[in-house]
Design a protein around this motif. Structure first.
Motif, PDB file in Angstrom:
ATOM      1  N   ALA A 185       0.388 -49.000 -39.963  1.00 16.22           N
ATOM      2  CA  ALA A 185       0.002 -48.422 -39.581  1.00 16.22           C
ATOM      3  C   ALA A 185      -1.935 -47.730 -40.008  1.00 16.22           C
ATOM      4  O   ALA A 185      -3.386 -47.519 -39.884  1.00 16.22           O
ATOM      5  CB  ALA A 185      -0.153 -47.367 -38.530  1.00 16.22           C
ATOM      6  N   GLU A 186      -1.263 -46.936 -41.125  1.00 19.10           N
ATOM      7  CA  GLU A 186      -2.082 -46.599 -42.232  1.00 19.10           C
ATOM      8  C   GLU A 186      -2.982 -47.319 -43.036  1.00 19.10           C
ATOM      9  O   GLU A 186      -4.301 -47.382 -43.001  1.00 19.10           O
ATOM     10  CB  GLU A 186      -1.492 -45.800 -43.441  1.00 19.10           C
ATOM     11  CG  GLU A 186      -2.604 -45.116 -43.681  1.00 19.10           C
ATOM     12  CD  GLU A 186      -1.530 -44.032 -45.634  1.00 19.10           C
ATOM     13  OE1 GLU A 186      -2.063 -43.580 -46.137  1.00 19.10           O
ATOM     14  OE2 GLU A 186       0.025 -44.665 -45.175  1.00 19.10           O
ATOM     15  N   ALA A 187      -2.436 -48.593 -43.321  1.00 17.65           N
ATOM     16  CA  ALA A 187      -3.138 -49.971 -43.476  1.00 17.65           C
ATOM     17  C   ALA A 187      -3.856 -50.112 -43.073  1.00 17.65           C
ATOM     18  O   ALA A 187      -4.945 -51.023 -43.170  1.00 17.65           O
ATOM     19  CB  ALA A 187      -1.889 -51.241 -44.336  1.00 17.65           C
ATOM     20  N   LEU A 188      -4.004 -50.822 -41.767  1.00 16.85           N
ATOM     21  CA  LEU A 188      -4.626 -50.984 -40.515  1.00 16.85           C
ATOM     22  C   LEU A 188      -5.444 -50.254 -39.885  1.00 16.85           C
ATOM     23  O   LEU A 188      -6.619 -50.295 -38.960  1.00 16.85           O
ATOM     24  CB  LEU A 188      -3.740 -51.438 -39.123  1.00 16.85           C
ATOM     25  CG  LEU A 188      -3.161 -53.268 -39.805  1.00 16.85           C
ATOM     26  CD1 LEU A 188      -2.229 -52.781 -38.332  1.00 16.85           C
ATOM     27  CD2 LEU A 188      -3.482 -54.504 -39.856  1.00 16.85           C
TER      28      LEU A 188
ATOM     29  N   ASP B  36      -7.186 -50.438 -33.084  1.00 12.74           N
ATOM     30  CA  ASP B  36      -6.235 -50.916 -31.824  1.00 12.74           C
ATOM     31  C   ASP B  36      -4.816 -51.092 -32.401  1.00 12.74           C
ATOM     32  O   ASP B  36      -3.757 -50.704 -31.451  1.00 12.74           O
ATOM     33  CB  ASP B  36      -6.572 -51.545 -30.986  1.00 12.74           C
ATOM     34  CG  ASP B  36      -8.171 -51.434 -30.491  1.00 12.74           C
ATOM     35  OD1 ASP B  36      -8.602 -49.641 -30.288  1.00 12.74           O
ATOM     36  OD2 ASP B  36      -8.849 -52.132 -29.729  1.00 12.74           O
ATOM     37  N   GLN B  37      -4.958 -52.025 -33.205  1.00 15.36           N
ATOM     38  CA  GLN B  37      -3.350 -52.386 -33.804  1.00 15.36           C
ATOM     39  C   GLN B  37      -2.214 -51.210 -33.689  1.00 15.36           C
ATOM     40  O   GLN B  37      -1.527 -51.305 -34.258  1.00 15.36           O
ATOM     41  CB  GLN B  37      -3.606 -53.157 -34.798  1.00 15.36           C
ATOM     42  CG  GLN B  37      -1.625 -53.811 -34.918  1.00 15.36           C
ATOM     43  CD  GLN B  37      -1.367 -54.531 -33.649  1.00 15.36           C
ATOM     44  OE1 GLN B  37      -1.978 -54.875 -33.132  1.00 15.36           O
ATOM     45  NE2 GLN B  37       0.512 -54.780 -34.060  1.00 15.36           N
ATOM     46  N   ALA B  38      -3.355 -50.587 -35.267  1.00 15.98           N
ATOM     47  CA  ALA B  38      -2.659 -49.420 -36.209  1.00 15.98           C
ATOM     48  C   ALA B  38      -2.338 -48.686 -34.262  1.00 15.98           C
ATOM     49  O   ALA B  38      -1.535 -47.490 -34.718  1.00 15.98           O
ATOM     50  CB  ALA B  38      -3.778 -48.781 -36.944  1.00 15.98           C
ATOM     51  N   LYS B  39      -3.324 -47.364 -33.725  1.00 16.90           N
ATOM     52  CA  LYS B  39      -3.364 -47.074 -32.578  1.00 16.90           C
ATOM     53  C   LYS B  39      -1.194 -47.179 -32.139  1.00 16.90           C
ATOM     54  O   LYS B  39      -0.443 -47.118 -31.404  1.00 16.90           O
ATOM     55  CB  LYS B  39      -3.731 -47.080 -31.726  1.00 16.90           C
ATOM     56  CG  LYS B  39      -4.403 -45.910 -31.953  1.00 16.90           C
ATOM     57  CD  LYS B  39      -6.458 -46.000 -30.458  1.00 16.90           C
ATOM     58  CE  LYS B  39      -7.187 -45.455 -31.429  1.00 16.90           C
ATOM     59  NZ  LYS B  39      -8.003 -45.186 -30.115  1.00 16.90           N
ATOM     60  N   ALA B  40      -0.597 -48.833 -31.913  1.00 19.81           N
ATOM     61  CA  ALA B  40       0.005 -49.417 -31.067  1.00 19.81           C
ATOM     62  C   ALA B  40       1.656 -49.205 -32.245  1.00 19.81           C
ATOM     63  O   ALA B  40       2.186 -48.920 -32.041  1.00 19.81           O
ATOM     64  CB  ALA B  40      -0.633 -50.646 -30.372  1.00 19.81           C
ATOM     65  N   LEU B  41       1.063 -48.870 -33.424  1.00 20.67           N
ATOM     66  CA  LEU B  41       2.143 -48.728 -34.005  1.00 20.67           C
ATOM     67  C   LEU B  41       2.732 -47.462 -34.385  1.00 20.67           C
ATOM     68  O   LEU B  41       3.844 -47.318 -34.302  1.00 20.67           O
ATOM     69  CB  LEU B  41       1.506 -49.689 -35.583  1.00 20.67           C
ATOM     70  CG  LEU B  41       1.709 -50.879 -35.369  1.00 20.67           C
ATOM     71  CD1 LEU B  41       0.606 -51.101 -37.392  1.00 20.67           C
ATOM     72  CD2 LEU B  41       2.916 -51.582 -35.818  1.00 20.67           C
ATOM     73  N   MET B  42       1.408 -46.967 -34.394  1.00 25.52           N
ATOM     74  CA  MET B  42       1.873 -45.550 -33.998  1.00 25.52           C
ATOM     75  C   MET B  42       2.147 -44.682 -33.212  1.00 25.52           C
ATOM     76  O   MET B  42       3.792 -44.373 -32.820  1.00 25.52           O
ATOM     77  CB  MET B  42       0.681 -44.608 -34.293  1.00 25.52           C
ATOM     78  CG  MET B  42      -0.167 -44.984 -36.041  1.00 25.52           C
ATOM     79  SD  MET B  42      -1.615 -43.740 -36.060  1.00 25.52           S
ATOM     80  CE  MET B  42      -0.755 -41.814 -35.929  1.00 25.52           C
ATOM     81  N   ARG B  43       2.921 -45.933 -31.464  1.00 30.96           N
ATOM     82  CA  ARG B  43       3.236 -45.543 -30.520  1.00 30.96           C
ATOM     83  C   ARG B  43       4.200 -45.884 -30.539  1.00 30.96           C
ATOM     84  O   ARG B  43       5.660 -44.818 -29.802  1.00 30.96           O
ATOM     85  CB  ARG B  43       2.688 -46.253 -29.130  1.00 30.96           C
ATOM     86  CG  ARG B  43       0.992 -45.312 -29.061  1.00 30.96           C
ATOM     87  CD  ARG B  43       0.458 -45.763 -27.634  1.00 30.96           C
ATOM     88  NE  ARG B  43       0.341 -47.991 -27.879  1.00 30.96           N
ATOM     89  CZ  ARG B  43      -1.263 -47.867 -27.668  1.00 30.96           C
ATOM     90  NH1 ARG B  43      -2.179 -46.895 -28.492  1.00 30.96           N
ATOM     91  NH2 ARG B  43      -1.283 -48.912 -27.919  1.00 30.96           N
ATOM     92  N   GLU B  44       4.652 -46.870 -31.467  1.00 29.56           N
ATOM     93  CA  GLU B  44       6.017 -47.458 -30.831  1.00 29.56           C
ATOM     94  C   GLU B  44       6.818 -46.501 -32.094  1.00 29.56           C
ATOM     95  O   GLU B  44       7.590 -46.222 -32.002  1.00 29.56           O
ATOM     96  CB  GLU B  44       5.833 -48.906 -32.397  1.00 29.56           C
ATOM     97  CG  GLU B  44       5.545 -49.844 -31.347  1.00 29.56           C
ATOM     98  CD  GLU B  44       5.748 -50.832 -31.680  1.00 29.56           C
ATOM     99  OE1 GLU B  44       5.573 -51.509 -32.554  1.00 29.56           O
ATOM    100  OE2 GLU B  44       5.028 -52.444 -30.835  1.00 29.56           O
ATOM    101  N   ALA B  45       6.195 -46.157 -33.540  1.00 29.80           N
ATOM    102  CA  ALA B  45       6.681 -45.177 -34.163  1.00 29.80           C
ATOM    103  C   ALA B  45       7.189 -43.793 -33.607  1.00 29.80           C
ATOM    104  O   ALA B  45       8.460 -43.216 -33.657  1.00 29.80           O
ATOM    105  CB  ALA B  45       5.867 -44.866 -35.398  1.00 29.80           C
ATOM    106  N   ARG B  46       6.334 -43.215 -33.156  1.00 30.95           N
ATOM    107  CA  ARG B  46       6.743 -42.435 -32.035  1.00 30.95           C
ATOM    108  C   ARG B  46       8.241 -42.439 -30.845  1.00 30.95           C
ATOM    109  O   ARG B  46       8.827 -41.279 -31.185  1.00 30.95           O
ATOM    110  CB  ARG B  46       5.007 -41.910 -30.929  1.00 30.95           C
ATOM    111  CG  ARG B  46       5.733 -40.291 -30.730  1.00 30.95           C
ATOM    112  CD  ARG B  46       4.446 -39.635 -30.325  1.00 30.95           C
ATOM    113  NE  ARG B  46       3.948 -40.724 -28.449  1.00 30.95           N
ATOM    114  CZ  ARG B  46       3.204 -41.039 -27.971  1.00 30.95           C
ATOM    115  NH1 ARG B  46       2.027 -39.577 -27.862  1.00 30.95           N
ATOM    116  NH2 ARG B  46       3.155 -41.484 -27.098  1.00 30.95           N
TER     117      ARG B  46
END
Length: 419
Positions: A254-257, A263-273
């Protein structure tokens, strides 16, 4: 039935018991008397006049001592309900080694038969209980045996006197008969007193057995602790640790994106949460399996009530108020209740259960009853046997009553102080 009839019944029962006690206690002296008679019959000039009787006395005493002691224990348990433990050492299993030899705890033998025979002989000679039985076989005839022989001997004397000639003989016979009837209800009671005093295990033997028991319990506790540590490590490695590694990778991606594809970074952060929440839930479940917070904060009774709410059974919990015990004892009883309720669901097909936590004069008693199909058995290596070993660490015990068709009643007792 009047007093006279009751006395006759007591005298009859006492006479029978006295006769049995005398027969058992005087069995070894009977062998001695037979050996002495053989020596007299042989004559002083015969070489076997003293060698043969001596061999018979020694061999007969050694062979009959354990039989006499076993019979005395049986009679005392049958008449008074007092169980006198044998105190004999249990032989260890005979094992075959990779070299082909058999080890019996004392020596190596070429065959299993030789190993068993050598073990029996060594145990017989080295076991203090063997010499205690021999001592009792010598003491019993001159104590309990003499007292128990009074009613039969007096009865025989009374019969001879009453059938004899002369007034004096008949008066003596009547007195002997009165003595037999008067002491018959009491003469046999000398046997339990002498048996408890001389046949029970000595203090050193009790302490040795207790040391062996504590050593076994410590080994069981060590094995259980090692297994629990391995379970915790496995749960952490396969569960929370894997999720945290995935969480770290997701955050790095997510940091790299973040600049190129927000949008992809936010999706990864939601998955991480979501992964973090799942990891937190797994850690809480793991902590609960080690030491439930409600058990530490509110005690055993409230912890069992909270456990009952999570079990797919209609569970009723009854307690004599709050119980605060030492934390290790609380944990052992809590997980014992949890295992019993789990067994009621998985194996017994129960629909209802009842848990009772009661104080007594020595500690706490926890009973779990379910209406399942029954048939529970504390077989070696099973969960119930393990539960019994965990309670034994605290001098506790587990009693199971589970006839086919139910109900199943499990009673856990632990002697302890509480507040």
């Amino acid at each position: 039935m009047g007093r006279a009839g009751a006395w006759v019944v007591r005298a009859g029962v006492g006479f029978g018991r006295a006769g049995l006690a005398a027969a058992v206690c005087l069995l070894v002296p009977g062998v001695w008397a037979g050996a002495a008679g053989l020596g007299v019959w042989s004559g002083p000039e015969h070489p076997w006049s003293w060698i043969g009787p001596a061999v018979i006395v020694c061999a007969g005493t050694l062979a009959l001592a354990q039989t006499v002691c076993r019979a005395v224990r049986f009679l005392v348990a049958r008449w008074t309900g007092t169980e006198i433990p044998t105190g004999h050492r249990e032989p260890m299993p005979v094992m075959q080694l990779s070299t082909g030899y058999w080890w019996n705890g004392f020596s190596y033998e070429r065959t299993r038969r030789d190993a068993v025979m050598d073990q029996r002989m060594r145990l017989w000679w080295s076991d203090p209980a063997t010499w205690r039985d021999l001592r009792f076989a010598v003491i019993a005839p001159v104590t309990a045996g003499v007292v128990a022989a009074v009613p039969p001997a007096a009865l025989a004397g009374g019969v001879l006197g009453l059938t004899g000639q002369g007034t004096a003989a008949r008066l003596a016979g009547a007195g002997a008969l009165a003595l037999a009837l008067g002491c018959a209800p009491y003469a046999w009671r000398a046997l339990p007193l002498v048996a408890v005093r001389f046949l029970g295990p000595s203090r050193a033997m009790v302490l040795a057995d207790r040391v062996d028991e504590l050593t076994s319990e410590r080994a069981d506790a060590t094995v259980a602790q090692a297994a629990e540590i391995r379970r915790i490590e496995r749960d952490l490695h396969d569960g929370a640790q894997a999720r945290l590694v995935a969480l770290g990778l997701a955050l790095a991606t997510a940091e790299a994106l973040l600049d190129r594809d927000p949008d992809q970074a936010k999706a990864l952060m939601r998955e991480a949460r979501a992964g973090a929440a799942a990891s937190l839930t797994e850690l809480r479940e793991l902590i609960r399996g080690i030491s439930p917070p409600v058990l530490s904060e509110r005690g055993l009774v409230d912890a069992v009530r909270a456990l009952a709410l999570d079990v797919p059974l209609d569970v009723a919990v009854r307690a004599d108020g709050p119980l605060r015990l030492d934390p290790p004892i609380e944990a052992a009883l809590y997980f014992g209740v949890a295992e019993l309720l789990t067994n009621a669901v998985k194996h017994a097909g129960a629909g209802r259960a009842h848990v009772s936590l009661v104080r007594d004069d020595t500690g706490v008693v926890v009973e779990v009853e379910d209406d399942g199909r029954g048939g529970a058995d504390a077989r070696p290596g099973g969960g119930l046997a393990g539960l019994g070993r965990r309670l034994a660490v605290f001098d506790g015990a587990l009693a199971i009553s589970s006839p086919p068709g139910g109900p199943t009643r499990a009673k856990m007792t632990v002697p302890c102080a509480y507040s």
